[in-house]
Design an enzyme around this catalytic site. Structure first.
Site, PDB file in Angstrom:
ATOM      1  NE  ARG A 134      -3.019  -7.104  -4.496  1.00 26.92           N
ATOM      2  CZ  ARG A 134      -3.800  -7.176  -3.437  1.00 26.92           C
ATOM      3  NH1 ARG A 134      -3.292  -7.484  -2.265  1.00 26.92           N
ATOM      4  NH2 ARG A 134      -5.095  -6.962  -3.538  1.00 26.92           N
ATOM      5  CG  HIS A 142      -1.922  -1.013   1.380  1.00 26.00           C
ATOM      6  ND1 HIS A 142      -2.093  -1.767   2.518  1.00 26.00           N
ATOM      7  CD2 HIS A 142      -2.871  -1.449   0.502  1.00 26.00           C
ATOM      8  CE1 HIS A 142      -3.104  -2.602   2.352  1.00 26.00           C
ATOM      9  NE2 HIS A 142      -3.587  -2.444   1.132  1.00 26.00           N
ATOM     10  CE  LYS A 183     -11.886  -7.665   1.849  1.00 22.02           C
ATOM     11  NZ  LYS A 183     -10.735  -6.855   1.436  1.00 22.02           N
ATOM     12  CB  SER A 239      -4.171  -6.581   4.723  1.00 24.96           C
ATOM     13  OG  SER A 239      -3.845  -5.283   4.284  1.00 24.96           O
TER      14      SER A 239
HETATM   15  P1  ADP Z   1      -9.674  -3.832  -0.504  1.00 24.12           P
HETATM   16  O1  ADP Z   1     -10.318  -4.395   0.714  1.00 24.12           O
HETATM   17  O2  ADP Z   1     -10.424  -2.800  -1.229  1.00 24.12           O
HETATM   18  O3  ADP Z   1      -9.075  -4.877  -1.437  1.00 24.12           O
HETATM   19  P2  ADP Z   1      -7.021  -3.357   0.415  1.00 24.12           P
HETATM   20  O4  ADP Z   1      -6.707  -2.617   1.662  1.00 24.12           O
HETATM   21  O5  ADP Z   1      -6.754  -4.812   0.412  1.00 24.12           O
HETATM   22  O6  ADP Z   1      -8.493  -3.005   0.078  1.00 24.12           O
HETATM   23  O7  ADP Z   1      -6.256  -2.715  -0.809  1.00 24.12           O
HETATM   24  C1  ADP Z   1      -6.499  -1.408  -1.247  1.00 24.12           C
HETATM   25  C2  ADP Z   1      -5.928  -1.237  -2.633  1.00 24.12           C
HETATM   26  O8  ADP Z   1      -4.533  -1.470  -2.600  1.00 24.12           O
HETATM   27  C3  ADP Z   1      -6.472  -2.202  -3.676  1.00 24.12           C
HETATM   28  O9  ADP Z   1      -6.565  -1.512  -4.913  1.00 24.12           O
HETATM   29  C4  ADP Z   1      -5.419  -3.257  -3.768  1.00 24.12           C
HETATM   30  O10 ADP Z   1      -5.393  -3.882  -5.039  1.00 24.12           O
HETATM   31  C5  ADP Z   1      -4.172  -2.430  -3.565  1.00 24.12           C
HETATM   32  N1  ADP Z   1      -3.054  -3.228  -3.048  1.00 24.12           N
HETATM   33  C6  ADP Z   1      -3.024  -3.982  -1.951  1.00 24.12           C
HETATM   34  N2  ADP Z   1      -1.836  -4.588  -1.799  1.00 24.12           N
HETATM   35  C7  ADP Z   1      -1.081  -4.200  -2.863  1.00 24.12           C
HETATM   36  C8  ADP Z   1       0.253  -4.502  -3.311  1.00 24.12           C
HETATM   37  N3  ADP Z   1       1.008  -5.356  -2.648  1.00 24.12           N
HETATM   38  N4  ADP Z   1       0.687  -3.919  -4.458  1.00 24.12           N
HETATM   39  C9  ADP Z   1      -0.138  -3.082  -5.135  1.00 24.12           C
HETATM   40  N5  ADP Z   1      -1.394  -2.772  -4.783  1.00 24.12           N
HETATM   41  C10 ADP Z   1      -1.859  -3.316  -3.660  1.00 24.12           C
END
Ligand code: ADP
Length: 165
Positions: free
Chosen positions: A91, A18, A42, A129
């Site tokens: 990703r 992030h 979630k 996460s």
């Molecule tokens: P959500 O619950 O909307 O998936 P996240 O907190 O998991 O939210 O992720 C928020 C954003 O960050 C999403 O667009 C996700 O694809 C992106 N993201 C999460 N981890 C990575 C990573 N390792 N590299 C690039 N983008 C990421």
């Protein structure tokens, strides 16, 4: 007019993946609002306020990055903030389907708002996460995956919830 982008997500907790997207967005936009939302599908490990607090600490070096939280429609939130761009990270191919659906729906709801996708940096391509929480629940090492100051909090929370295996 200032170019404002909103980077929405659960951030439960914020990972270095992030933070990589935040840093790169900060290089492009005048202002980046990292917006934590409550995803009812979630069950989060950290409360919204805690996620916001951790994010604020993680991005404190960036003057033009703001951390906020919201509930309701993302497009309504963007209008309130006078932002025109949603930033999302991609990703794997598996991210594409749901992101495509969400971006298309947001376009239908607000045609003047664009979603832009940033390709993950390869070193974070496997990082989420959820996988960090899973590894930590088995007491695996999560150093270099999340900010240092979050590591103890993560293990404490897993212990409190009786989730350490
Ligand atoms: P959500 O619950 O909307 O998936 P996240 O907190 O998991 O939210 O992720 C928020 C954003 O960050 C999403 O667009 C996700 O694809 C992106 N993201 C999460 N981890 C990575 C990573 N390792 N590299 C690039 N983008 C990421």
């Amino acid at each position: 007019m200032a170019k404002i982008a909103v980077y929405p997500g659960s951030f439960d907790p914020v990972t270095n993946g992030h933070l990589d997207i935040i840093e790169r967005s900060n290089n492009i936009f005048d202002k980046v609002i990292v917006a934590v939302f409550n995803n009812h599908t979630k069950k989060p490990l950290f409360e919204m306020e805690e996620r916001v607090k951790m994010l604020k600490q993680a991005v404190k070096e960036y003057d033009s990055v703001e951390v906020d939280c919201f509930t309701g429609l993302l497009t309504t939130y963007l209008k309130q903030k006078e932002a025109k761009v949603i930033v999302r990270g991609l990703r794997a191919v598996s991210d594409f389907e749901s992101e495509f659906q969400m971006a298309s729906m947001n376009k239908k709801l607000a045609s003047d708002i664009e979603t832009i996708f940033m390709m993950t940096s390869t070193e974070y391509a496997y990082l989420s996460s959820s996988i960090v929480k899973e590894v930590a629940s088995f007491e695996g090492c999560v150093r270099d995956l999340i900010p240092e100051f979050i590591i103890d909090r993560l293990f404490d929370r897993l212990r409190e919830r009786d989730l350490l295996i």
